[in-house]
Design a protein around this motif. Structure first.
Motif, PDB file in Angstrom:
ATOM      1  N   ARG A  97       1.003   6.399  -6.638  1.00  0.00           N
ATOM      2  CA  ARG A  97      -0.323   7.973  -7.007  1.00  0.00           C
ATOM      3  C   ARG A  97       0.443   9.387  -6.962  1.00  0.00           C
ATOM      4  O   ARG A  97      -0.029  10.883  -7.046  1.00  0.00           O
ATOM      5  N   ASN A 123       0.801  -0.941   0.097  1.00  0.00           N
ATOM      6  CA  ASN A 123      -0.159   0.323   0.181  1.00  0.00           C
ATOM      7  C   ASN A 123       0.840   1.285  -0.449  1.00  0.00           C
ATOM      8  O   ASN A 123       0.146   2.402  -0.617  1.00  0.00           O
ATOM      9  N   ALA A 125       0.669   4.209  -2.916  1.00  0.00           N
ATOM     10  CA  ALA A 125      -0.011   5.683  -1.935  1.00  0.00           C
ATOM     11  C   ALA A 125       1.731   6.615  -3.038  1.00  0.00           C
ATOM     12  O   ALA A 125       1.064   7.713  -3.046  1.00  0.00           O
TER      13      ALA A 125
END
Length: 82
Positions: free
Chosen positions: A79, A72, A76
């Protein structure tokens, strides 16, 4: 008088060439594609079960949770543009 008429006619012919025609000029957007760094797209290794007790099972569950958190965090970062 004829000289002024010739100059006026020449200017009228040149105006569309100089961009004064009033028509908008369409421009294509420039797209720059940049791949994510390799360390952000590398596979996260799956923890292997090597235990035999319930305490080992708890450790394995915590290792799985840490691997998920690492995945994750990588997503992140992609992004966020880091």
């Amino acid at each position: 008088m004829t000289g002024r008429l010739a100059i006026g006619a020449a200017l009228c012919c040149l105006l569309p060439l100089t961009g004064c025609s009033g028509k908008p000029v369409a421009t294509m957007p420039v797209v720059i594609r940049q791949d994510a760094p390799a360390y952000l797209t590398a596979e996260t290794p799956v923890p292997l079960w090597t235990g035999a007790t319930n305490a080992d099972l708890v450790e394995y569950a915590l290792d799985l949770r840490q691997a998920l958190g690492s995945c994750n965090a990588d997503k992140a970062a992609i992004r966020g543009g880091r």
